[in-house]
Design a protein around this motif. Structure first.
Motif, short mmCIF file in Angstrom:
data_model
loop_
_atom_site.label_atom_id
_atom_site.label_comp_id
_atom_site.label_asym_id
_atom_site.label_seq_id
_atom_site.Cartn_x
_atom_site.Cartn_y
_atom_site.Cartn_z
N THR A 247 11.97 30.93 15.74
CA THR A 247 12.33 31.95 16.61
C THR A 247 13.29 31.31 17.80
OG1 THR A 247 10.43 31.71 18.15
CG2 THR A 247 10.53 33.32 16.23
N LYS B 24 -0.46 43.42 6.56
CA LYS B 24 1.03 42.99 6.02
C LYS B 24 1.11 43.38 4.37
CE LYS B 24 2.10 40.91 9.74
NZ LYS B 24 3.14 41.35 10.51
N THR C 187 7.71 36.89 4.27
CA THR C 187 8.09 36.08 5.57
C THR C 187 7.00 35.51 6.07
OG1 THR C 187 10.30 36.91 5.32
CG2 THR C 187 9.79 35.68 7.34
N ALA C 188 6.27 36.37 6.66
CA ALA C 188 5.24 36.27 7.53
C ALA C 188 4.20 35.27 6.90
CB ALA C 188 4.40 37.60 7.96
N ASN D 278 6.34 43.03 0.84
CA ASN D 278 7.44 43.01 0.83
C ASN D 278 8.24 41.78 1.57
OD1 ASN D 278 7.10 43.53 3.62
ND2 ASN D 278 7.24 45.75 3.53
N VAL D 279 9.48 42.08 1.83
CA VAL D 279 10.22 40.57 2.35
C VAL D 279 9.50 40.40 3.80
CG1 VAL D 279 12.41 40.09 3.28
CG2 VAL D 279 12.45 41.27 1.22
N ALA D 280 9.30 41.29 4.52
CA ALA D 280 8.90 40.95 5.83
C ALA D 280 7.21 40.34 5.88
CB ALA D 280 8.68 42.30 6.76
#
Length: 154
Positions: A97, A28, A36-37, A31-33
């Motif tokens: 989700t 990972k 977020t994770a 970054n934003v992703a």
């Protein structure tokens, strides 16, 4: 800083270490992703550690007052942390989700099964380190609490 404050500070910082290692190993990016994770996994880990610290503080204080080893309390804290992590992670997945999206068929009964699975996996992956480290930290914090109690009694 008080022994209890140190306990909660450790419960805030230490769960982040295996999360960051795991996310790094999974490739990972920060970054934003990736962030977020990280938050999706770290928030349940920190909440679980704080819950275990809150629930086991009385036992830790009792051991400090009686000058007993706090290792058993620390091991209990670590196991509780992994147990709660499984629950909180499953709930975090459902919350982010949606139940239908996460499990496909949307069966609510699968959430507890996933919580158990996540708890066992986290105990298996991080438990070899977290159990002895948490037990050792509980012993150190208990000794600090003993000193606080000695100062209070003067």
């Amino acid at each position: 800083m008080s022994a209890r404050a140190i306990l909660h500070l450790c419960a805030l910082v230490l769960p982040m270490i295996p999360v960051l290692i795991w996310l790094g190993a999974m490739g990972k990016q920060f970054n934003v992703a990736g962030l977020t994770a990280t938050l999706l996994i770290a928030a349940p880990a920190v909440l679980a550690a704080q819950t275990a610290a809150l629930l086991r503080w009385r036992a830790l204080d009792k051991r400090a007052r009686s000058k007993q080893s706090a290792w058993p309390t620390g091991l209990g804290m670590a196991v509780l942390t992994h147990f709660f992590f499984g629950i909180y992670l499953a709930l975090a997945f459902v919350a982010t989700t949606g139940l239908q999206e996460w499990r496909g068929d949307g069966a609510i009964w699968q959430v507890p099964l996933q919580a158990i699975f996540f708890g066992i996996v986290s105990l298996g992956l991080a438990g070899a380190v977290s159990l002895p480290v948490t037990a050792w930290l509980a012993q150190v914090i208990s000794q600090r609490r003993e000193k606080e109690l000695a100062l209070e009694s003067r």
